[in-house]
Write an enzyme that holds these catalytic residues in place. Structure first.
Site, PDB file in Angstrom:
ATOM      1  N   HIS A 170      17.317  11.172  -4.537  1.00  0.00           N
ATOM      2  CA  HIS A 170      17.859   9.863  -4.106  1.00  0.00           C
ATOM      3  C   HIS A 170      16.985   9.223  -3.028  1.00  0.00           C
ATOM      4  CE1 HIS A 170      21.584  11.267  -6.101  1.00  0.00           C
ATOM      5  NE2 HIS A 170      21.333  12.405  -5.480  1.00  0.00           N
ATOM      6  N   SER A 216      -5.372  -9.305   2.789  1.00  0.00           N
ATOM      7  CA  SER A 216      -4.588 -10.526   2.661  1.00  0.00           C
ATOM      8  C   SER A 216      -5.439 -11.694   3.127  1.00  0.00           C
ATOM      9  CB  SER A 216      -3.333 -10.411   3.529  1.00  0.00           C
ATOM     10  OG  SER A 216      -2.844 -11.692   3.860  1.00  0.00           O
ATOM     11  N   LYS A 235      -3.618  -6.597   7.147  1.00  0.00           N
ATOM     12  CA  LYS A 235      -3.122  -6.009   5.901  1.00  0.00           C
ATOM     13  C   LYS A 235      -4.166  -5.242   5.097  1.00  0.00           C
ATOM     14  CE  LYS A 235       0.400  -7.441   3.965  1.00  0.00           C
ATOM     15  NZ  LYS A 235       1.656  -6.986   3.542  1.00  0.00           N
ATOM     16  N   GLU A 255      -0.023  -1.068  -7.454  1.00  0.00           N
ATOM     17  CA  GLU A 255       0.975  -2.064  -7.880  1.00  0.00           C
ATOM     18  C   GLU A 255       0.624  -2.642  -9.255  1.00  0.00           C
ATOM     19  OE1 GLU A 255       1.183  -4.883  -4.646  1.00  0.00           O
ATOM     20  OE2 GLU A 255       1.972  -3.360  -3.274  1.00  0.00           O
TER      21      GLU A 255
END
Ligand code: ARG
Length: 477
Positions: A156, A277, A283, A290
């Site tokens: 979980h 970024s 960043k 992804e």
């Protein structure tokens, strides 16, 4: 418009219809396979005396020349042809005249395209398998390095019990191993040759289907000509295996994204595999992970598309089946790209062992072991569970770990605790006492690593005696 038909037509094809129907923009991807199949077919026609030896040799030689002209950029595949089959045949006729017109004897585009697609996907099964194997080799290397790198195991997404990084990576090893075994099964099942099925009902020529099958490394000919031209199960099976590979990659990527996040910092993806970024200078984003996760949907899409296309098609060939190609090609290229990038990403990634073990220590991942300790000292498990629950609550109120409690504190909750509890609940002993095969304990893990090493030392691609490549053997006839 260059078409292979037209005799029974009195009007030109409407241009929009021609464009809608044409497949050359995508089926040119298997020009090699189309030529290979034609060479095998012609060799067989020669062997059977359906073509003369001279005709056979002239056609094989010219097909070879067409292939090298395309490969070396001397001959462009253009959309003035309806499909790759027309392109090859038209060029053969241009070069050989009437002899070239004999190529298509005893063959239909229906068995031809069924063969081309099978040859193409069959080869891609091997390429995909090799990329999965390379990923497994990288994983095994990491597993060997990290049998002592303790980290929390989760259920979980909550810390559950301590494991090691080797053990966590080993779970993915099993998944990708199953993927390879699926590819092996699919290969064996698809490895039969549809050539000779004709349009749907075979032909009246005395074709030797065993011979063409053998020339192209198939186990044998297909056994029903209707099925031969209308079977796309192997595309579906391959796309299903590719979807499963993507599902595995995507889960792994999801974990890497979590591990790489500012909060976890279990890993750091290498600069070469991260992006920045345009506005936020601080960043460093896990875009590759992804994107792999994102591309999974597109591969599932290809599977769903072909399943839907096939579900209402009456026997035998129908043009719907031309839709088997574009999304399949895209899915294959997508998965191969994802596999290669993923392997590169994990082989350059830094694993922060200290952060992982700290995280395991501070998440009560040894609570089960504390309960087991009490059970080993005669406390019934359900009572032990309640006692350790109270221990955890005590720690939570004070922001400490179980091993930070003094023995007096522990005894105040349950007098059964003794000095040896600290050893029993250390992260190392929690992991290393789990020694059944498949568990994270170092010795159990080393046993598994030895098995996986042995597995990687043998390759089904060698063991199954796979023959691929251009039809061979007929040049000498
Ligand atoms: N382009 C077609 C396909 O991909 C080739 C087979 C054409 N056969 C036919 N009967 N129209 O399926």
């Amino acid at each position: 418009m260059a078409q292979l038909w037209g005799g029974r037509f009195t009007k030109e094809t409407d241009q929009l219809v021609y464009n809608f129907n044409a497949s050359i923009s995508f089926d040119q991807k298997f020009y090699r396979q189309d030529i290979e199949g034609s060479i095998a077919h012609v060799c067989m026609l020669g062997k059977q005396g359906i073509l003369t030896k001279e005709e056979m040799q002239a056609i094989v030689k010219t097909l070879d020349e067409i292939r090298s002209d395309v490969e070396e950029g001397r001959l462009a595949i253009t959309d003035e042809y309806e499909d790759i089959h027309s392109f090859v045949e038209a060029n053969l006729i241009d070069r050989l005249g009437d002899t070239g017109k004999k190529l298509h004897t005893g063959r239909s585009r229906n068995d031809q395209v069924a063969l081309d697609m099978r040859l193409y996907t069959r080869l891609e099964v091997l390429y995909t398998d090799t990329l999965v194997k390379e990923l497994l080799e990288e994983l095994l290397k990491l597993m060997e390095e990290h049998t002592e790198t303790i980290m929390p195991g989760f259920t979980h997404l909550q810390k559950a019990q301590p494991i090691t990084l080797a053990h966590h990576l080993g779970a993915y090893f099993e998944m990708f191993k199953r993927d390879r075994s699926r590819l092996r099964d699919i290969y064996a099942r698809m490895n039969v040759c549809p050539l000779g099925a004709g349009a749907l009902a075979g032909t009246t020529y005395p074709l030797d289907r065993d011979y063409t099958a053998e020339l192209m490394g198939f186990a044998g000919p297909t056994l029903n000509s209707m099925d031969s031209v209308s079977d796309r199960d192997y595309v579906i099976e391959f796309l299903s295996a590719l979807s499963t590979i993507m599902m595995h990659l995507s889960r792994f990527c999801e974990e890497i994204i979590i591990w790489n996040s500012n909060e976890y910092q279990f890993v750091e993806i290498d600069d070469a595999y991260s992006t920045g970024s345009s506005i936020m200078p601080q960043k460093k984003n896990p875009d590759i992970a992804e994107l792999v996760r994102g591309k999974t949907g597109r591969v599932y899409g290809a599977l769903l598309s072909i399943l839907t296309t096939m579900k209402g098609i009456p026997l035998a060939y129908n043009k719907d089946m031309q839709e088997d190609k574009e999304l399949t090609f895209d899915a294959i290229d997508t998965v191969k790209g994802c596999l290669a990038l993923f392997t590169g990403m994990i082989s350059t990634m830094t694993f922060h062992a200290d952060r992982m073990s700290e995280s395991a220590r501070h998440g009560f991942t040894n609570a089960t072991d504390a309960a087991d300790y009490l059970v080993n000292h005669g406390v019934p498990f359900r009572d032990a569970h309640g006692i350790v629950g109270r221990v955890v609550l005590y720690c939570l109120e004070r922001g400490i770990a179980i091993d930070d409690m003094s023995l007096d504190e522990l005894k105040s909750i349950c007098p059964v605790f003794e000095e040896d509890i600290y050893d029993a609940i250390s992260m190392e002993s929690c992991v290393n006492r789990r020694l059944t095969i498949g568990a994270p304990g170092k010795e159990a893990m080393e046993q598994v690593i030895a098995i996986e090493k042995e597995y990687l030392a043998h390759d089904w691609q060698d063991e199954d005696g796979i023959v691929q490549g251009m039809a061979h053997g007929c040049e000498e006839m």
